[in-house]
Design an enzyme around this catalytic site. Structure first.
Site, PDB file in Angstrom:
ATOM      1  N   ASP A   1      -3.079   0.708   4.592  1.00 32.58           N
ATOM      2  CA  ASP A   1      -2.814   1.257   3.253  1.00 32.58           C
ATOM      3  C   ASP A   1      -2.062   2.561   3.464  1.00 32.58           C
ATOM      4  O   ASP A   1      -1.908   3.037   4.596  1.00 32.58           O
ATOM      5  CB  ASP A   1      -4.148   1.525   2.523  1.00 32.58           C
ATOM      6  CG  ASP A   1      -3.939   2.179   1.158  1.00 32.58           C
ATOM      7  OD1 ASP A   1      -3.098   1.684   0.385  1.00 32.58           O
ATOM      8  OD2 ASP A   1      -4.582   3.204   0.858  1.00 32.58           O
ATOM      9  N   SER A   2      -1.632   3.158   2.356  1.00 33.26           N
ATOM     10  CA  SER A   2      -0.952   4.448   2.461  1.00 33.26           C
ATOM     11  C   SER A   2      -1.937   5.568   2.811  1.00 33.26           C
ATOM     12  O   SER A   2      -1.515   6.648   3.202  1.00 33.26           O
ATOM     13  CB  SER A   2      -0.269   4.766   1.135  1.00 33.26           C
ATOM     14  OG  SER A   2      -1.245   4.852   0.117  1.00 33.26           O
TER      15      SER A   2
ATOM     16  N   GLU B   1      -7.461  11.159  -4.238  1.00 33.36           N
ATOM     17  CA  GLU B   1      -7.243  11.776  -2.924  1.00 33.36           C
ATOM     18  C   GLU B   1      -7.821  13.196  -2.889  1.00 33.36           C
ATOM     19  O   GLU B   1      -8.282  13.662  -1.864  1.00 33.36           O
ATOM     20  CB  GLU B   1      -5.737  11.824  -2.603  1.00 33.36           C
ATOM     21  CG  GLU B   1      -5.063  10.473  -2.619  1.00 33.36           C
ATOM     22  CD  GLU B   1      -4.755   9.919  -1.233  1.00 33.36           C
ATOM     23  OE1 GLU B   1      -4.776  10.684  -0.281  1.00 33.36           O
ATOM     24  OE2 GLU B   1      -4.502   8.702  -1.138  1.00 33.36           O
TER      25      GLU B   1
ATOM     26  N   CYS C   1      -3.222  -2.595   0.013  1.00 35.62           N
ATOM     27  CA  CYS C   1      -2.440  -1.696  -0.821  1.00 35.62           C
ATOM     28  C   CYS C   1      -1.663  -2.570  -1.797  1.00 35.62           C
ATOM     29  O   CYS C   1      -0.908  -3.453  -1.370  1.00 35.62           O
ATOM     30  CB  CYS C   1      -1.492  -0.912   0.080  1.00 35.62           C
ATOM     31  SG  CYS C   1      -0.305   0.096  -0.798  1.00 35.62           S
ATOM     32  N   ASN C   2      -1.866  -2.352  -3.076  1.00 36.17           N
ATOM     33  CA  ASN C   2      -1.156  -3.154  -4.071  1.00 36.17           C
ATOM     34  C   ASN C   2       0.340  -2.891  -4.042  1.00 36.17           C
ATOM     35  O   ASN C   2       1.143  -3.796  -4.251  1.00 36.17           O
ATOM     36  CB  ASN C   2      -1.676  -2.827  -5.477  1.00 36.17           C
ATOM     37  CG  ASN C   2      -3.006  -3.481  -5.771  1.00 36.17           C
ATOM     38  OD1 ASN C   2      -3.067  -4.500  -6.424  1.00 36.17           O
ATOM     39  ND2 ASN C   2      -4.078  -2.897  -5.264  1.00 36.17           N
ATOM     40  N   THR C   3       0.692  -1.635  -3.773  1.00 39.64           N
ATOM     41  CA  THR C   3       2.112  -1.277  -3.772  1.00 39.64           C
ATOM     42  C   THR C   3       2.834  -2.045  -2.669  1.00 39.64           C
ATOM     43  O   THR C   3       3.863  -2.691  -2.908  1.00 39.64           O
ATOM     44  CB  THR C   3       2.265   0.247  -3.585  1.00 39.64           C
ATOM     45  OG1 THR C   3       1.440   0.902  -4.537  1.00 39.64           O
ATOM     46  CG2 THR C   3       3.697   0.683  -3.747  1.00 39.64           C
TER      47      THR C   3
ATOM     48  N   CYS D   1      -4.714  -1.138  -7.897  1.00 43.51           N
ATOM     49  CA  CYS D   1      -4.472  -0.130  -6.854  1.00 43.51           C
ATOM     50  C   CYS D   1      -5.792   0.048  -6.130  1.00 43.51           C
ATOM     51  O   CYS D   1      -6.846   0.163  -6.772  1.00 43.51           O
ATOM     52  CB  CYS D   1      -4.031   1.198  -7.484  1.00 43.51           C
ATOM     53  SG  CYS D   1      -3.921   2.561  -6.304  1.00 43.51           S
ATOM     54  N   THR D   2      -5.731   0.045  -4.808  1.00 50.52           N
ATOM     55  CA  THR D   2      -6.987   0.071  -4.040  1.00 50.52           C
ATOM     56  C   THR D   2      -7.677   1.441  -4.091  1.00 50.52           C
ATOM     57  O   THR D   2      -8.796   1.575  -3.601  1.00 50.52           O
ATOM     58  CB  THR D   2      -6.742  -0.361  -2.582  1.00 50.52           C
ATOM     59  OG1 THR D   2      -5.644   0.403  -2.054  1.00 50.52           O
ATOM     60  CG2 THR D   2      -6.428  -1.835  -2.500  1.00 50.52           C
ATOM     61  N   HIS D   3      -7.028   2.433  -4.670  1.00 53.39           N
ATOM     62  CA  HIS D   3      -7.714   3.721  -4.872  1.00 53.39           C
ATOM     63  C   HIS D   3      -8.692   3.648  -6.052  1.00 53.39           C
ATOM     64  O   HIS D   3      -9.640   4.421  -6.117  1.00 53.39           O
ATOM     65  CB  HIS D   3      -6.701   4.828  -5.206  1.00 53.39           C
ATOM     66  CG  HIS D   3      -5.975   5.390  -4.032  1.00 53.39           C
ATOM     67  ND1 HIS D   3      -5.101   4.660  -3.281  1.00 53.39           N
ATOM     68  CD2 HIS D   3      -5.992   6.644  -3.491  1.00 53.39           C
ATOM     69  CE1 HIS D   3      -4.593   5.425  -2.333  1.00 53.39           C
ATOM     70  NE2 HIS D   3      -5.120   6.639  -2.431  1.00 53.39           N
TER      71      HIS D   3
ATOM     72  N   TYR E   1       2.649   5.798  -1.544  1.00 58.01           N
ATOM     73  CA  TYR E   1       3.673   4.758  -1.535  1.00 58.01           C
ATOM     74  C   TYR E   1       4.144   4.446  -2.959  1.00 58.01           C
ATOM     75  O   TYR E   1       5.265   4.003  -3.174  1.00 58.01           O
ATOM     76  CB  TYR E   1       3.111   3.460  -0.937  1.00 58.01           C
ATOM     77  CG  TYR E   1       3.032   3.413   0.576  1.00 58.01           C
ATOM     78  CD1 TYR E   1       3.274   4.535   1.367  1.00 58.01           C
ATOM     79  CD2 TYR E   1       2.706   2.219   1.216  1.00 58.01           C
ATOM     80  CE1 TYR E   1       3.182   4.466   2.749  1.00 58.01           C
ATOM     81  CE2 TYR E   1       2.626   2.134   2.595  1.00 58.01           C
ATOM     82  CZ  TYR E   1       2.864   3.263   3.366  1.00 58.01           C
ATOM     83  OH  TYR E   1       2.785   3.186   4.728  1.00 58.01           O
ATOM     84  N   GLY E   2       3.228   4.667  -3.907  1.00 57.43           N
ATOM     85  CA  GLY E   2       3.479   4.206  -5.280  1.00 57.43           C
ATOM     86  C   GLY E   2       4.625   4.878  -6.001  1.00 57.43           C
ATOM     87  O   GLY E   2       5.079   4.395  -7.034  1.00 57.43           O
TER      88      GLY E   2
HETATM   89  N1  DGL Z   1      -3.679   2.397  -2.767  1.00 56.22           N
HETATM   90  C1  DGL Z   1      -2.350   1.950  -2.869  1.00 56.22           C
HETATM   91  C2  DGL Z   1      -2.197   0.809  -3.843  1.00 56.22           C
HETATM   92  O1  DGL Z   1      -3.081  -0.020  -3.892  1.00 56.22           O
HETATM   93  C3  DGL Z   1      -1.228   2.938  -2.906  1.00 56.22           C
HETATM   94  C4  DGL Z   1      -1.372   4.249  -3.509  1.00 56.22           C
HETATM   95  C5  DGL Z   1      -0.169   5.085  -3.202  1.00 56.22           C
HETATM   96  O2  DGL Z   1       0.042   5.368  -2.035  1.00 56.22           O
HETATM   97  O3  DGL Z   1       0.577   5.406  -4.121  1.00 56.22           O
HETATM   98  O4  DGL Z   1      -1.227   0.693  -4.533  1.00 56.22           O
END
Ligand code: DGL
Length: 261
Positions: free
Chosen positions: A6-7, A148, A69-71, A180-182, A38-39
């Protein structure tokens, strides 16, 4: 060995689900903390980073790759599957399957980073499987930095979540995909603001079930069996804040190792 990337922090919600549902399997994690988020980046850049992350995990012995990571899953899945000769898993399909299994009114909400929402991947996958479903999506770019920063219990976070979810709430969605995994870190706030009756979809558990099935069907890919499982955590940058948030997300003491890709 299962390689997961993931990011940064977000993929740890997936690691936690794997450790809870797949005990006894080696896990190798890479969080690209030096290049997060990453988003907000272009697809081209996220693809390039995803290739490098995958190469690193393979070099370290991963036999399966999970894009936690969804992105990255939105923009890089095709490229990674073409380029690497090993199973590549992404987080979007399990979330879509779960959402379609749970919605009663076919009104589905999706929240995610700008890159994920702009990719239109959820609409494409959901409409492909159920054309009558209506998808309402919202990019929530402020949520990743709030997670974060560890701003989980703050009133500002609750306010921002409420604002982002309002357009979905008025559409009367009955199912909301955490794209988003966050976001599982703030799942209880999201659930309160969208309404307790709305199904909240977090793909990590469904994904862990998919991987368990794969390992059962392909025991040769699992070199973790029959010994104490290990979990190694690599990141491209270590800060005190990241260490603190990582430990609270995974609810275990973990040792982070910094690497240059
Ligand atoms: N957690 C990541 C996702 O699922 C990316 C978040 C990011 O880096 O912007 O999209």
């Amino acid at each position: 060995m299962i390689g997961i990337f993931d990011s940064g922090i977000g993929g740890l919600t997936v690691v936690k689900a794997f450790m809870d549902t797949l005990p006894g399997h080696d896990i190798l994690y890479f969080g690209d903390t030096a290049r997060t988020p990453y988003g907000t980046k272009s697809g081209r850049t996220v693809i390039e980073y995803s290739i490098q992350n995958t190469e690193f995990l393979i070099e370290k012995g991963a036999k399966i790759i999970v894009m936690a990571c969804n992105t990255a899953s939105s923009v890089a899945t095709e490229t990674l599957k073409k380029r690497f000769d090993l199973p590549i898993y992404e987080v979007i399909s399990p979330a879509v399957d779960l959402a379609l299994g749970q919605t009663k009114n076919n009104l589905i909400g999706v929240i995610g980073t700008r890159a994920t929402i702009e990719s239109g991947i959820y609409e494409k996958k959901i409409s492909g499987l159920r054309p009558e479903a209506r998808i309402h999506s919202a990019a929530c770019p402020l949520l990743v930095p709030l997670v974060e920063e560890g701003w989980i219990g703050r009133p500002e976070t609750r306010m921002i979540v409420k604002k982002y979810l309002h357009p979905l709430k008025v559409r009367q969605i009955d199912t909301l995909i955490l794209g988003c995994t966050h976001y599982p870190v703030i799942k209880s706030i999201i659930s309160r603001k969208i309404g307790k009756k709305v199904n909240i979809i977090d793909s990590s558990v469904a994904l862990a079930a998919q991987i368990r099935q794969f390992l059962a069907d392909n025991p040769q890919t699992d070199d973790g069996l029959g010994k104490n499982a290990t979990a190694s955590f690599y990141v491209s940058d270590i800060t005190r804040q990241f260490e603190k948030t990582a430990a609270s997300v995974i609810r275990r003491k973990i040792k982070l190792t910094r690497v240059d890709l």
